[in-house]
Write a protein that holds these residues in place. Structure first.
Motif, PDB file in Angstrom:
ATOM      1  N   SER A  28       0.811  -1.215   0.000  1.00  0.00           N
ATOM      2  CA  SER A  28       0.000   0.000   0.000  1.00  0.00           C
ATOM      3  C   SER A  28       0.840   1.258   0.000  1.00  0.00           C
ATOM      4  O   SER A  28       0.348   2.337  -0.301  1.00  0.00           O
ATOM      5  N   THR A  29       2.114   1.155   0.366  1.00  0.00           N
ATOM      6  CA  THR A  29       2.964   2.341   0.411  1.00  0.00           C
ATOM      7  C   THR A  29       3.975   2.381  -0.727  1.00  0.00           C
ATOM      8  O   THR A  29       4.787   3.286  -0.791  1.00  0.00           O
ATOM      9  N   GLN A  30       3.918   1.409  -1.617  1.00  0.00           N
ATOM     10  CA  GLN A  30       4.858   1.402  -2.729  1.00  0.00           C
ATOM     11  C   GLN A  30       4.523   2.493  -3.726  1.00  0.00           C
ATOM     12  O   GLN A  30       3.363   2.865  -3.904  1.00  0.00           O
ATOM     13  N   ASN A  31       5.548   3.030  -4.412  1.00  0.00           N
ATOM     14  CA  ASN A  31       5.328   3.995  -5.476  1.00  0.00           C
ATOM     15  C   ASN A  31       4.835   3.276  -6.721  1.00  0.00           C
ATOM     16  O   ASN A  31       5.502   2.391  -7.242  1.00  0.00           O
ATOM     17  N   VAL A  32       3.665   3.642  -7.185  1.00  0.00           N
ATOM     18  CA  VAL A  32       3.070   3.047  -8.368  1.00  0.00           C
ATOM     19  C   VAL A  32       2.914   4.128  -9.421  1.00  0.00           C
ATOM     20  O   VAL A  32       2.461   5.236  -9.123  1.00  0.00           O
ATOM     21  N   LYS A  33       3.291   3.820 -10.655  1.00  0.00           N
ATOM     22  CA  LYS A  33       3.157   4.774 -11.741  1.00  0.00           C
ATOM     23  C   LYS A  33       1.693   5.103 -11.977  1.00  0.00           C
ATOM     24  O   LYS A  33       0.856   4.219 -12.104  1.00  0.00           O
ATOM     25  N   VAL A  34       1.381   6.392 -12.029  1.00  0.00           N
ATOM     26  CA  VAL A  34       0.011   6.835 -12.265  1.00  0.00           C
ATOM     27  C   VAL A  34      -0.259   6.818 -13.765  1.00  0.00           C
ATOM     28  O   VAL A  34       0.464   7.427 -14.553  1.00  0.00           O
ATOM     29  N   GLU A  35      -1.303   6.116 -14.176  1.00  0.00           N
ATOM     30  CA  GLU A  35      -1.630   5.951 -15.587  1.00  0.00           C
ATOM     31  C   GLU A  35      -2.831   6.812 -15.981  1.00  0.00           C
ATOM     32  O   GLU A  35      -3.636   7.215 -15.149  1.00  0.00           O
ATOM     33  N   SER A  36      -2.924   7.071 -17.286  1.00  0.00           N
ATOM     34  CA  SER A  36      -4.128   7.634 -17.900  1.00  0.00           C
ATOM     35  C   SER A  36      -4.520   9.003 -17.372  1.00  0.00           C
ATOM     36  O   SER A  36      -5.706   9.268 -17.125  1.00  0.00           O
ATOM     37  N   ALA A  37      -3.535   9.884 -17.166  1.00  0.00           N
ATOM     38  CA  ALA A  37      -3.894  11.271 -16.872  1.00  0.00           C
ATOM     39  C   ALA A  37      -4.702  11.835 -18.038  1.00  0.00           C
ATOM     40  O   ALA A  37      -5.668  12.584 -17.850  1.00  0.00           O
ATOM     41  N   PHE A  38      -4.297  11.458 -19.258  1.00  0.00           N
ATOM     42  CA  PHE A  38      -5.028  11.824 -20.463  1.00  0.00           C
ATOM     43  C   PHE A  38      -5.162  10.580 -21.337  1.00  0.00           C
ATOM     44  O   PHE A  38      -4.246   9.778 -21.432  1.00  0.00           O
ATOM     45  N   LYS A  39      -6.303  10.434 -21.994  1.00  0.00           N
ATOM     46  CA  LYS A  39      -6.530   9.294 -22.865  1.00  0.00           C
ATOM     47  C   LYS A  39      -5.994   9.538 -24.271  1.00  0.00           C
ATOM     48  O   LYS A  39      -5.614   8.607 -24.972  1.00  0.00           O
ATOM     49  N   GLY A  40      -5.996  10.796 -24.696  1.00  0.00           N
ATOM     50  CA  GLY A  40      -5.506  11.130 -26.025  1.00  0.00           C
ATOM     51  C   GLY A  40      -4.070  11.619 -25.986  1.00  0.00           C
ATOM     52  O   GLY A  40      -3.581  12.083 -24.949  1.00  0.00           O
ATOM     53  N   LEU A  41      -3.370  11.509 -27.112  1.00  0.00           N
ATOM     54  CA  LEU A  41      -2.006  12.028 -27.198  1.00  0.00           C
ATOM     55  C   LEU A  41      -1.982  13.545 -27.154  1.00  0.00           C
ATOM     56  O   LEU A  41      -0.954  14.152 -26.871  1.00  0.00           O
ATOM     57  N   LYS A  42      -3.134  14.168 -27.458  1.00  0.00           N
ATOM     58  CA  LYS A  42      -3.300  15.609 -27.310  1.00  0.00           C
ATOM     59  C   LYS A  42      -4.479  15.868 -26.379  1.00  0.00           C
ATOM     60  O   LYS A  42      -5.417  15.067 -26.308  1.00  0.00           O
ATOM     61  N   ILE A  43      -4.431  17.012 -25.680  1.00  0.00           N
ATOM     62  CA  ILE A  43      -5.592  17.425 -24.889  1.00  0.00           C
ATOM     63  C   ILE A  43      -6.681  17.853 -25.871  1.00  0.00           C
ATOM     64  O   ILE A  43      -7.741  17.258 -25.940  1.00  0.00           O
ATOM     65  N   VAL A  44      -6.426  18.892 -26.645  1.00  0.00           N
ATOM     66  CA  VAL A  44      -7.185  19.225 -27.850  1.00  0.00           C
ATOM     67  C   VAL A  44      -6.175  19.550 -28.930  1.00  0.00           C
ATOM     68  O   VAL A  44      -5.935  18.780 -29.846  1.00  0.00           O
ATOM     69  N   ASN A  45      -5.528  20.713 -28.799  1.00  0.00           N
ATOM     70  CA  ASN A  45      -4.424  21.066 -29.694  1.00  0.00           C
ATOM     71  C   ASN A  45      -3.068  20.781 -29.054  1.00  0.00           C
ATOM     72  O   ASN A  45      -2.133  20.345 -29.720  1.00  0.00           O
ATOM     73  N   ILE A  46      -2.965  21.060 -27.760  1.00  0.00           N
ATOM     74  CA  ILE A  46      -1.695  20.916 -27.056  1.00  0.00           C
ATOM     75  C   ILE A  46      -1.403  19.453 -26.753  1.00  0.00           C
ATOM     76  O   ILE A  46      -2.290  18.697 -26.346  1.00  0.00           O
ATOM     77  N   GLU A  47      -0.151  19.047 -26.936  1.00  0.00           N
ATOM     78  CA  GLU A  47       0.265  17.683 -26.627  1.00  0.00           C
ATOM     79  C   GLU A  47       0.056  17.373 -25.147  1.00  0.00           C
ATOM     80  O   GLU A  47       0.316  18.214 -24.277  1.00  0.00           O
ATOM     81  N   SER A  48      -0.417  16.169 -24.860  1.00  0.00           N
ATOM     82  CA  SER A  48      -0.512  15.711 -23.474  1.00  0.00           C
ATOM     83  C   SER A  48       0.773  14.955 -23.116  1.00  0.00           C
ATOM     84  O   SER A  48       1.635  14.718 -23.972  1.00  0.00           O
ATOM     85  N   THR A  49       0.886  14.548 -21.865  1.00  0.00           N
ATOM     86  CA  THR A  49       2.066  13.791 -21.430  1.00  0.00           C
ATOM     87  C   THR A  49       1.946  12.300 -21.772  1.00  0.00           C
ATOM     88  O   THR A  49       2.844  11.527 -21.453  1.00  0.00           O
ATOM     89  N   LYS A  50       0.849  11.902 -22.402  1.00  0.00           N
ATOM     90  CA  LYS A  50       0.687  10.505 -22.809  1.00  0.00           C
ATOM     91  C   LYS A  50       1.587  10.205 -24.005  1.00  0.00           C
ATOM     92  O   LYS A  50       1.674  10.992 -24.949  1.00  0.00           O
ATOM     93  N   LEU A  51       2.265   9.058 -23.969  1.00  0.00           N
ATOM     94  CA  LEU A  51       3.088   8.577 -25.074  1.00  0.00           C
ATOM     95  C   LEU A  51       2.516   7.269 -25.612  1.00  0.00           C
ATOM     96  O   LEU A  51       1.792   6.563 -24.903  1.00  0.00           O
TER      97      LEU A  51
END
Length: 279
Positions: A28-51
């Motif tokens: 429960s205290t381990q560092n886990v990578k947070v996934e899916s902040a954004f589903k698209g590679l772009k928010i609308v026009n601006i690139e998201s942090t998703k690769l």
């Protein structure tokens, strides 16, 4: 005999339970990578942090209709549309490359992960983005002294996002871009902007997305404006379908950061969509 056996096994049972509880506490205290902040590679026009994941190939059709202010004469935006076809490939899990072509520009870019957001560790996801575009609207027939390198545009961005909770994600994108040729003589070729955007998930497969970029050294005589885009994302299996309104018809970075022509206040906006398919 049963009492003796119970007395013998009881300490082992307690020790096993203690070990199991320790494992649960540790997990429960381990560092886990947070996934899916954004589903698209772009928010609308601006690139998201998703690769793109390693080996994933995206085919993206991005479309912007003409301005809705043209009314019936422009068939409420159906005339004078712009389409971008784009391929994105995940070289590995931290580096993505892409190539795109529209009526406005050729575009070649790369995005790389610097740091992931962690559930009990680093609070942000950080990615870098860089692109080289070739302006397709600058023709030698219109500008007799035009050279090929005058058409080149360079963009560099730092993308910093945070998934606040399961519904809300936010991003900030400090940006530098350089246009070898600018239409306004008073405009510096080297330009700066701060992009910002977010995603709010309001249903299982739906989210509302907004992004905006503030140009920091735009010339006072410039005819262009800051881009503002509002839309929704729909997740459908291997697809992400993005529908939006924007005052920018350009879809490559320098196109919407430095050359947005529309004005929300006058109804000069463009309806469009991005359709993503993953292979």
């Amino acid at each position: 005999m049963k009492k003796v056996l119970f007395l013998f096994l009881f300490p082992l049972s307690v020790m096993a339970q203690d070990d199991l509880l320790k494992e649960i506490d540790t997990d429960s205290t381990q560092n886990v990578k947070v996934e899916s902040a954004f589903k698209g590679l772009k928010i609308v026009n601006i690139e998201s942090t998703k690769l793109a994941a390693k080996g994933d190939l995206y085919f993206i059709v991005a479309h912007r209709f003409g301005s809705v202010k043209d009314g019936f004469e422009g068939f409420y935006g159906l005339d004078n549309a712009v389409t971008q076809l784009k391929f994105v490939y995940g070289i590995n899990n931290w580096f993505t490359v892409s190539t795109a072509r529209s009526e406005i520009a050729y575009d070649f870019s790369g995005k790389f992960l610097i740091q992931s957001q962690e559930s009990n560790g680093f609070p942000f996801a950080i990615a870098g983005f860089t692109s080289l575009a070739i302006n397709n609207t600058l023709k030698e027939s219109n500008y007799p002294e035009m050279k090929f390198d005058n058409r080149l545009i360079y963009v560099t961005q730092l993308l910093v996002s945070r998934k606040v909770n399961e519904k809300l994600s936010l991003e900030l994108a400090p940006t530098f871009f350089h246009e070898n040729f600018v239409l306004d003589d008073n405009q510096d070729n080297s330009q700066y902007a701060i992009g910002m955007g977010g995603r709010y998930k309001f249903a299982k497969r739906w989210s509302v997305n907004v992004d905006y970029a503030a140009h920091l050294n735009r010339s006072s005589s410039s005819p262009f404006r800051d881009p503002l885009s509002i839309g929704v994302d729909l997740e459908t299996g291997g697809h992400v379908f993005q529908m939006h309104f924007s005052n920018s018809q350009g879809m490559h970075e320098a196109g919407f950061l430095g050359n947005t022509t529309g004005d929300w206040g006058k109804g000069d906006i463009f309806f469009g969509f991005n359709l993503l398919r993953v292979f």
